[in-house]
Structures are given as C-alpha cells and as structure tokens.
Write an enzyme that holds these catalytic residues in place. Structure first.
Site, PDB file in Angstrom:
ATOM      1  CD  GLN A 145     -21.775 -38.394  49.862  1.00 30.42           C
ATOM      2  OE1 GLN A 145     -21.279 -37.345  49.477  1.00 30.42           O
ATOM      3  NE2 GLN A 145     -22.776 -38.973  49.227  1.00 30.42           N
ATOM      4  N   GLY A 146     -19.135 -41.376  53.060  1.00 34.00           N
ATOM      5  CA  GLY A 146     -18.514 -42.639  52.679  1.00 34.00           C
ATOM      6  C   GLY A 146     -19.435 -43.476  51.816  1.00 34.00           C
ATOM      7  CB  SER A 148     -17.518 -43.269  45.755  1.00 30.91           C
ATOM      8  OG  SER A 148     -18.513 -42.456  45.171  1.00 30.91           O
ATOM      9  CD  GLU A 263     -23.612 -34.701  46.753  1.00 36.84           C
ATOM     10  OE1 GLU A 263     -22.388 -34.553  46.685  1.00 36.84           O
ATOM     11  OE2 GLU A 263     -24.181 -35.772  46.490  1.00 36.84           O
TER      12      GLU A 263
END
Length: 413
Positions: A145-146, A148, A263
């Site tokens: 997951q990109g 932050s 999530e």
C-alpha cells in the site's frame, strides 16, 4: 415485536437488527459453517511460523495461503465469480475469529486479500478484475500500500508524489514510507497527485504500480525488533500504463477511502480473538510467576490491571458488533472500524507492558543470561507493539475520525 437477531461469532454475539429482545444464538447454517471452519483449521494448521527472518516467514505464509486458496478459504469475502467464497459478513467474522483463536498464521498477501482485491472488485474494470484477482488469491503476486509519505502520513490528501501523463502512460516521481512488505511486493496500491491545480482531495488518482521496475526502489526500515517489515519506497520516473488507473483519473480519494475502510473493518474480529488469546497467556504468566513467595496473580495491583484489560476487551468486542451491524445495514464498511483499531492498539500495548512488569527486574535480559526468567516472547511482543499506534492509521487521527464521523462532534479546524 420482532426479536433482535444476534449470533455468536466464535463465542461472541453480533447484533443483526436493532429491535429487542436479543437472540444470542447461531442459526443452524452458521453453526454448520463454524464447525466446518474449526475442523478444517484443526486438521490443516501448519504449526508455528519458522524463525530465521522475514524471508522464511513469507515463504511459509505463501505456502499456507496457497493451501487456504485450494480449500476455498482465501478471499472468503470475495464474490464467487471472482474466486472467493461469497461469505456473508457473519461468516467472515466467524472465520477470522476461529483462525485467530487457533493462532493460525497470516496469509502472505494479507493486504491484497483485505484491501487490494476488494478495491479492484468495487472500482476496477472487467479487464483489471480478470488480470489481478487470481494472483492475489494464490499469493503469486504480493501487494503493498503506497499511501503514507514522509510529510504526508495521516493527512493523505496532502501527498506530494506526482504522476504526469505521457502518451498512454503516467510518469510517477515521489516517495512513500511505512510500506509494509514492499520488498516482496509485485503491485503497489499507489495514490499520486495528477492535478496540482485542483483542491487537494480532488487532484488524486489511484494507480497500480509495478514494483519490479528499475525506477522503483524499496529500502527496509529496521524496526526496534530488528526486522525490516516496513519500508521506504523511492519512485524516480516510474512508468504506469493508463490501464492501471483504478476508478478513473481524479477519483483517487474515494478509491483510497474504500481501501482504508476495508482495512480497518477487516481488523476487528481477528483483533478481538488475538486480544483474548493474549489476556489468557497473560493470566497464565501471572499465575506461574512467583513474587515474594506467592503467585503474582495474588498481587492486588496485578489482579486489578488484568481485570481492567478484560473490561476494555469486552468493550472492544461490543463495539465491533455495533460496527458489523452498521455494515450489514449500509452494505459498506463505515468509520466505526477506526474505533476497533484504536482500542486494539491501546489494549495490546498495555498487555505487553504488564507482562514485563509481571516478569520483573530480569525481564529485559536476553535469553541465555543466567538471570533471565523469560523466553523472549513477551519482550518481542512489547517491542513490536510500539508500532500498533502508528500502523493502519495513527491513534490521534483515528480519534478525530471517531469524534467527527461517528459521534458528530465539530471539527477543530
């Protein structure tokens, strides 16, 4: 008056409707499903994860996920037409609770199963569903997951990673951080800014970035545990084909919210069972540890601390039921999932802190020391739990979400 329908999820009732009184029972089909899950896990549990580092752990989890997939348990919540089981929300909660109760390993592709797949199913094209879903289920292609960034952690909409259109491709430059298992990932759920002139929530687009191209570099961030589970990801003019846009150009914010809601909703019942297991182990530790000639469990402050944890775990359980009921009513995960994540982080950290207090003055010593009284399990748990209040959304941000979107309190800014 209609009875409120509640069910027991691995021993925990979940409200189905808001009427009263409550019926705390599983339906016959749900009982059959729970027994099937319980029996299969008992017969196929692969044992504890291996030592030796993340490489061995990921290989072990990949093999376990393939076994889950062969039996139809991977992607349990996905519709059958996409390779899942089409399980109801109650069945999903039963499965997650049973797996946690039996301390079954995590699948290797947990982010792909819990977030990537549901997002592609909800927002992806038919071609994207055909291309990406099966390799997620088999763990052939790991996802990360990109979201932050170094200066845009919890404030996702302020991110600076940019994507510029170049023919039928996008050229992406920027940096991501706290990217779990990026070093093993084939695909990254990447949010980048495609319109710098638009309001910050409007100028974002959701991409699927190929992590294996030379323009992408993942550098593990070594944690206090000595592991490199999290990563910095450097993107230097990486190429993404136009067909890897999910949900349309400029719609990245809404697609990202779908990712985050899946999530946090997916954490609840597994986290409840994990907390219950930890409190049992903590209670056993207190009973077996001698303090001044008697069991530590007889110390009033220790008894009170364990009782308080039990109370808060029960509160977390009941709030999870409320969140599940809301999801069943609306059909989509809501902001209530943020509360469970916040409670889990707080309770888990305090469990490990109390364990070291019970073990006493020698608890920090390494295994092998002549004075060491611990095997290192609680020490590792204590160190790893420091990340709980950061990963998956920082506690401060989760408090804001609960205040504003659940309780309806006014915004501070």
């Amino acid at each position: 008056m209609h009875k409120s329908r509640h069910v027991l999820l691995a021993g925990w009732p979940v409200a189905r409707y808001a009427d009263s009184p409550m019926d705390l029972s599983l339906s016959p089909s749900e009982t059959e499903f729970r027994d099937e899950v319980r029996t299969w896990l008992e017969e196929n549990h692969p044992g504890p994860e291996p030592g030796g580092g993340l490489e061995q752990v990921m290989a072990f989890r990949s093999e376990w996920q393939r076994k889950l997939h062969e039996a139809g348990w991977a992607g349990i919540s996905w519709p059958r037409e996409y390779g899942g089981r089409g399980a109801t929300l109650i069945e999903q909660a039963i499965f997650v609770g049973e797996a946690a109760r039996q301390e079954a390993p995590s699948p290797a592709n947990v982010l792909g199963l819990a977030m990537g797949g549901p997002v592609v199913i909800a927002h992806g094209s038919d071609e994207q569903k055909q291309r990406y879903l099966e390799p997620i289920l088999t763990a052939e292609e790991i996802w990360c997951q990109g979201f932050s960034e170094p200066e845009s952690g919890s404030d996702l909409a302020s991110l600076k990673t940019k994507a510029v259109k170049d023919g039928d491709e996008w050229v992406v430059t920027g940096q991501k951080v706290w990217t779990t298992f990026a070093q093993y990932a084939k695909w990254c759920m990447l949010v980048a800014r495609t319109d710098p002139e638009a309001p910050k929530h409007k100028g974002l687009t959701y991409f699927l970035l190929d992590m294996k191209q030379p323009a992408v570099e993942a550098k593990p961030l070594v944690q206090i545990t000595g592991e490199g589970e999290f990563n910095e990801v450097f993107i230097n003019e990486a190429r993404i084909p136009d067909e890897n846009v999910v949900g349309g150009v400029g719609n990245g914010w809404s697609v990202a919210i779908t990712t985050l809601m899946n999530e946090r909703a997916g954490l609840a019942f597994g986290a409840i069972a994990q907390i219950a297991n930890s409190i049992k182990r903590l209670t056993r530790l207190a009973r077996e540890t001698r303090v001044n000639g008697h069991s530590a469990a007889e110390e009033p402050q220790i008894r009170q601390a364990i009782a308080q944890l039990q109370i808060e775990a029960e509160t977390m359980r009941l709030n999870a039921y409320r969140g599940l009921t809301k999801t069943m009513q609306s059909g989509i995960p809501g902001p209530e999932g943020s509360l469970g994540k916040w409670q889990w982080a707080d309770i888990n950290q305090r469990i490990t802190e109390l364990a070291l207090e019970i073990e006493g003055a020698y608890a920090p010593l390494e295994r092998g020391s002549e004075h060491a009284v611990a095997d290192g399990t609680w020490q590792y748990g204590f160190l790893r739990s420091r990340a709980n209040s950061i990963e998956g959304g920082t506690t401060d941000i989760l408090r804001n979400i609960i205040a504003e979107r659940v309780l309806g309190l006014p915004r501070l800014r």
